[in-house]
Write a protein that holds these residues in place. Structure first.
Motif, PDB file in Angstrom:
ATOM      1  N   ASN A 146       0.832  -1.202   0.000  1.00  0.00           N
ATOM      2  CA  ASN A 146       0.000   0.000   0.000  1.00  0.00           C
ATOM      3  C   ASN A 146       0.870   1.256   0.000  1.00  0.00           C
ATOM      4  OD1 ASN A 146       0.948  -0.219   2.561  1.00  0.00           O
ATOM      5  ND2 ASN A 146      -1.035  -0.144   3.586  1.00  0.00           N
ATOM      6  N   ALA A 147       1.932   1.235  -0.787  1.00  0.00           N
ATOM      7  CA  ALA A 147       2.803   2.392  -1.017  1.00  0.00           C
ATOM      8  C   ALA A 147       3.456   2.914   0.254  1.00  0.00           C
ATOM      9  CB  ALA A 147       2.045   3.509  -1.719  1.00  0.00           C
ATOM     10  N   GLY A 148       3.624   2.071   1.247  1.00  0.00           N
ATOM     11  CA  GLY A 148       4.352   2.473   2.440  1.00  0.00           C
ATOM     12  C   GLY A 148       3.559   3.311   3.414  1.00  0.00           C
ATOM     13  N   THR A 149       2.237   3.223   3.386  1.00  0.00           N
ATOM     14  CA  THR A 149       1.431   3.959   4.365  1.00  0.00           C
ATOM     15  C   THR A 149       0.483   3.006   5.077  1.00  0.00           C
ATOM     16  OG1 THR A 149      -0.349   4.499   2.825  1.00  0.00           O
ATOM     17  CG2 THR A 149       1.474   6.076   2.997  1.00  0.00           C
ATOM     18  N   LYS A 150      -0.010   3.479   6.226  1.00  0.00           N
ATOM     19  CA  LYS A 150      -0.963   2.701   7.012  1.00  0.00           C
ATOM     20  C   LYS A 150      -1.944   3.670   7.662  1.00  0.00           C
ATOM     21  CE  LYS A 150       2.080   2.835  11.013  1.00  0.00           C
ATOM     22  NZ  LYS A 150       2.795   2.065  12.019  1.00  0.00           N
ATOM     23  N   PRO A 151      -3.136   3.204   8.024  1.00  0.00           N
ATOM     24  CA  PRO A 151      -4.086   4.097   8.696  1.00  0.00           C
ATOM     25  C   PRO A 151      -3.661   4.355  10.137  1.00  0.00           C
ATOM     26  CG  PRO A 151      -5.029   1.905   8.428  1.00  0.00           C
ATOM     27  CD  PRO A 151      -3.700   1.895   7.744  1.00  0.00           C
ATOM     28  N   ALA A 152      -3.926   5.573  10.597  1.00  0.00           N
ATOM     29  CA  ALA A 152      -3.641   5.935  11.987  1.00  0.00           C
ATOM     30  C   ALA A 152      -4.767   6.836  12.483  1.00  0.00           C
ATOM     31  CB  ALA A 152      -2.302   6.656  12.085  1.00  0.00           C
ATOM     32  N   THR A 153      -5.142   6.662  13.735  1.00  0.00           N
ATOM     33  CA  THR A 153      -6.156   7.511  14.361  1.00  0.00           C
ATOM     34  C   THR A 153      -5.436   8.567  15.187  1.00  0.00           C
ATOM     35  OG1 THR A 153      -7.643   5.625  14.479  1.00  0.00           O
ATOM     36  CG2 THR A 153      -8.195   7.531  15.840  1.00  0.00           C
ATOM     37  N   VAL A 154      -5.818   9.835  15.002  1.00  0.00           N
ATOM     38  CA  VAL A 154      -5.203  10.930  15.760  1.00  0.00           C
ATOM     39  C   VAL A 154      -6.114  11.310  16.925  1.00  0.00           C
ATOM     40  CG1 VAL A 154      -3.828  11.809  13.834  1.00  0.00           C
ATOM     41  CG2 VAL A 154      -6.163  12.628  14.157  1.00  0.00           C
ATOM     42  N   ILE A 160      -6.175   9.100   9.421  1.00  0.00           N
ATOM     43  CA  ILE A 160      -5.354   9.593   8.322  1.00  0.00           C
ATOM     44  C   ILE A 160      -4.378   8.500   7.904  1.00  0.00           C
ATOM     45  CG2 ILE A 160      -5.544  12.006   9.082  1.00  0.00           C
ATOM     46  CD1 ILE A 160      -2.657  11.744  10.169  1.00  0.00           C
ATOM     47  N   GLN A 161      -3.747   8.678   6.746  1.00  0.00           N
ATOM     48  CA  GLN A 161      -2.728   7.755   6.275  1.00  0.00           C
ATOM     49  C   GLN A 161      -1.352   8.305   6.649  1.00  0.00           C
ATOM     50  OE1 GLN A 161      -3.048   4.702   4.652  1.00  0.00           O
ATOM     51  NE2 GLN A 161      -5.211   4.925   5.167  1.00  0.00           N
ATOM     52  N   THR A 170       3.400   9.455  18.485  1.00  0.00           N
ATOM     53  CA  THR A 170       4.150  10.359  17.611  1.00  0.00           C
ATOM     54  C   THR A 170       3.264  11.543  17.234  1.00  0.00           C
ATOM     55  OG1 THR A 170       5.332   8.464  16.693  1.00  0.00           O
ATOM     56  CG2 THR A 170       5.436  10.514  15.441  1.00  0.00           C
ATOM     57  N   LYS A 171       3.845  12.734  17.231  1.00  0.00           N
ATOM     58  CA  LYS A 171       3.106  13.921  16.798  1.00  0.00           C
ATOM     59  C   LYS A 171       3.368  14.149  15.318  1.00  0.00           C
ATOM     60  CE  LYS A 171       2.742  16.228  21.185  1.00  0.00           C
ATOM     61  NZ  LYS A 171       2.815  17.475  21.919  1.00  0.00           N
ATOM     62  N   VAL A 172       2.278  14.419  14.587  1.00  0.00           N
ATOM     63  CA  VAL A 172       2.378  14.616  13.147  1.00  0.00           C
ATOM     64  C   VAL A 172       1.672  15.908  12.757  1.00  0.00           C
ATOM     65  CG1 VAL A 172       2.546  12.166  12.573  1.00  0.00           C
ATOM     66  CG2 VAL A 172       0.295  13.230  12.726  1.00  0.00           C
ATOM     67  N   LYS A 173       2.127  16.499  11.647  1.00  0.00           N
ATOM     68  CA  LYS A 173       1.494  17.690  11.097  1.00  0.00           C
ATOM     69  C   LYS A 173       0.513  17.228  10.029  1.00  0.00           C
ATOM     70  CE  LYS A 173       2.921  22.290   9.826  1.00  0.00           C
ATOM     71  NZ  LYS A 173       4.054  23.138   9.482  1.00  0.00           N
ATOM     72  N   VAL A 174      -0.741  17.749  10.098  1.00  0.00           N
ATOM     73  CA  VAL A 174      -1.811  17.312   9.215  1.00  0.00           C
ATOM     74  C   VAL A 174      -2.400  18.520   8.491  1.00  0.00           C
ATOM     75  CG1 VAL A 174      -4.054  16.150   9.110  1.00  0.00           C
ATOM     76  CG2 VAL A 174      -2.358  15.412  10.776  1.00  0.00           C
ATOM     77  N   TYR A 181      -1.171  13.682   5.584  1.00  0.00           N
ATOM     78  CA  TYR A 181      -0.015  13.719   6.465  1.00  0.00           C
ATOM     79  C   TYR A 181       1.032  14.634   5.842  1.00  0.00           C
ATOM     80  CZ  TYR A 181       4.493  11.960   8.192  1.00  0.00           C
ATOM     81  OH  TYR A 181       5.764  11.857   8.694  1.00  0.00           O
ATOM     82  N   LEU A 182       1.565  15.597   6.629  1.00  0.00           N
ATOM     83  CA  LEU A 182       2.562  16.531   6.102  1.00  0.00           C
ATOM     84  C   LEU A 182       3.961  16.283   6.652  1.00  0.00           C
ATOM     85  CD1 LEU A 182       0.524  19.871   6.232  1.00  0.00           C
ATOM     86  CD2 LEU A 182       0.964  18.415   4.250  1.00  0.00           C
TER      87      LEU A 182
END
Length: 187
Positions: A146-154, A160-161, A170-174, A181-182
């Motif tokens: 799946n192109a190196g992504t997985k689902p994640a719940t924030v 998001i993927q 982990t903190k992510v910028k959305v 995912y940014l």
């Protein structure tokens, strides 16, 4: 009533009982025939974009839309509560007006609410926000189907993927407009 000479980007017009915001405009004076104004307009409520042409000098109904910063307090089922940053008055906004913006709203977040005649029209979130991943499956290094992504719940509950190497906590910028995912944010 104003005329087509008053059309500028960001001006809100009332046409057939609906509010439309000018995205682009162009005054055109052809060699033959009368001048006209070509516009691209966005429906303030639904977001639909249309092209419309006005004859030069035609009367248009310009509306006043106030945009103010509000602090998101909480939601109670179908109602979201916000506090005005200037005078600390609280307003409630129906869930239908908030729409998909609720996916990325955290308590105490500052948002912009557009109001027309005391009624909230829509909510603008900041272009990107930082959220913490609350749940995701562990990523397997060899899994590339799946192109190196997985689902994640924030933390807001949105899914998001994200890349395979990210874990819970982990903190992510959305991007709030698309949910993309940014990048990862280091504390």
């Amino acid at each position: 009533m104003a005329s087509t000479a008053d059309i500028r980007n960001g001006v809100v017009l009332s046409i057939d009982g609906q509010l439309w915001s000018i995205v682009e405009f162009q005054h055109v004076k052809p060699g033959k025939g009368g001048a006209f104004v070509r516009t691209k307009m966005k429906n303030v409520v639904s977001g639909k974009i249309i092209d419309k042409t006005f004859n030069a000098g035609a009367k248009v109904d310009v509306q006043n839309v106030d945009r103010s910063d509000y602090q998101y307090l909480y939601n109670d089922g179908d109602t979201f509560f916000f506090m005005d940053q200037r005078d600390y008055d609280q307003i409630n906004v129906p869930a239908a007006v908030v729409g998909d913006s609720s996916r990325f709203m955290l308590e105490n977040m500052i948002v912009t609410i557009a109001m027309h005649d005391g009624q909230p029209l829509y909510i603008e979130l900041p272009p990107s926000i930082v959220l913490q991943i609350t749940y995701t499956e562990p990523g397997l290094q060899g899994d590339r189907s799946n192109a190196g992504t997985k689902p994640a719940t924030v933390e807001t509950g949105a899914e998001i993927q994200v890349p395979l190497f990210l874990n819970e906590g982990t903190k992510v910028k959305v991007d709030t407009r698309t949910g993309d995912y940014l990048g990862r944010v280091n504390d």
